[in-house]
Design an enzyme around this catalytic site. Structure first.
Site, mmCIF file in Angstrom:
data_model
loop_
_atom_site.group_PDB
_atom_site.id
_atom_site.type_symbol
_atom_site.label_atom_id
_atom_site.label_comp_id
_atom_site.label_asym_id
_atom_site.label_seq_id
_atom_site.Cartn_x
_atom_site.Cartn_y
_atom_site.Cartn_z
ATOM 1 N N CYS A 31 0.795 -1.219 0.000
ATOM 2 C CA CYS A 31 0.000 0.000 0.000
ATOM 3 C C CYS A 31 0.838 1.285 0.000
ATOM 4 C CB CYS A 31 -1.023 -0.033 1.123
ATOM 5 S SG CYS A 31 -2.396 1.108 0.822
ATOM 6 N N HIS A 43 -3.639 -5.387 2.228
ATOM 7 C CA HIS A 43 -3.373 -5.589 3.649
ATOM 8 C C HIS A 43 -4.084 -6.876 4.033
ATOM 9 C CE1 HIS A 43 -2.164 -1.350 4.192
ATOM 10 N NE2 HIS A 43 -3.222 -1.020 3.476
HETATM 11 N N1 GLN Z 1 -1.884 6.964 2.287
HETATM 12 C C1 GLN Z 1 -2.095 6.166 1.126
HETATM 13 C C2 GLN Z 1 -3.453 6.380 0.508
HETATM 14 O O1 GLN Z 1 -4.405 6.655 1.194
HETATM 15 C C3 GLN Z 1 -1.840 4.696 1.438
HETATM 16 C C4 GLN Z 1 -2.780 4.114 2.454
HETATM 17 C C5 GLN Z 1 -2.391 2.749 2.937
HETATM 18 O O2 GLN Z 1 -1.207 2.407 3.051
HETATM 19 N N2 GLN Z 1 -3.413 1.972 3.303
HETATM 20 O O3 GLN Z 1 -3.606 6.270 -0.679
#
Ligand code: GLN
Length: 215
Positions: free
Chosen positions: A95, A195
């Site tokens: 992510c 995740h």
């Molecule tokens: N901050 C990033 C987004 O919202 C990644 C989020 C995450 O790692 N779940 O796109």
């Protein structure tokens, strides 16, 4: 003894949705099999020896966490990551960590420069965050398999020319909710929005990463 030497990047900052569960799972999976496991962390300002690790891992993070680590990562770790990959180490990025592998993460007027290790870019566009359960079909050279996980990202990622996705979306949004691609795969580099944590949910992928490391 065969050993998995794991390096976690920014475990304090880049760990949402219990992404550190991936590290615990790799450790336990090795222990159950009688394989050695060593863990090193590299945080803000810390470099590392590119020859000393088989698998480099970075988890997800909020935009503010990504802002905090991106410049540091380019300055203190980019060259070592690049050389570790060239020497056959693997990289798993989830992510927020995945987004930082690309050239940029654009948030309106603000631009977070990425590592440029994969030909992709991420843009925060109008519209809802992409949230929910995801499944994708992947083939890491051992035939088609399914990965299941959970996504929650505001950024939409677009692969550039020549970049291969990790998989095709069966359910959920994936990279951007439009093109049906999820993640990126370039040799031993894997980036994904999943995740779960990813590895406990998909034990076969953990085993594949361990096998690559001890080969
Ligand atoms: N901050 C990033 C987004 O919202 C990644 C989020 C995450 O790692 N779940 O796109």
């Amino acid at each position: 003894m065969s050993e998995l030497r794991l390096l976690a990047l920014y475990p304090e900052q880049m760990n949402i949705y219990a992404d550190r569960g991936n590290v615990i799972f790799l450790r336990e999976r090795c222990r159950w099999r009688g394989l050695g496991f060593s863990y090193t962390a590299a945080g803000i300002g810390e470099g590392f020896d590119p020859d000393a690790h088989d698998l480099i891992y970075i988890g997800g993070g909020q935009d503010r966490d990504q802002l905090m680590v991106a410049e540091d990562m380019r300055r203190t770790k980019r060259d070592a990551i690049s050389s570790a990959l060239a020497d056959g180490s693997s990289l798993l990025a989830v992510c927020g960590g995945y987004q930082l592998l690309g050239s940029r993460y654009q948030l309106g007027d603000r631009r977070i420069e990425g590592l440029g290790l994969a030909n992709l870019e991420t843009v925060r566009e109008e519209g809802e965050r992409l949230i929910g359960n995801v499944s994708i079909e992947v083939d890491l050279g051992t035939g088609p398999r399914v990965l299941a996980g959970f996504e929650n990202h505001g950024g939409r990622t677009y692969l550039g020319s020549g970049a291969e996705p990790l998989g095709r979306v069966l359910h959920g949004n994936g990279n951007n909710g439009k093109d049906g691609f999820e993640g990126v795969l370039r040799g031993n580099l894997i980036g994904t929005y999943l995740h779960g944590p990813l590895l406990p949910k998909n034990a076969w992928l953990a085993d594949e990463l361990i096998a690559r490391a001890i080969e």
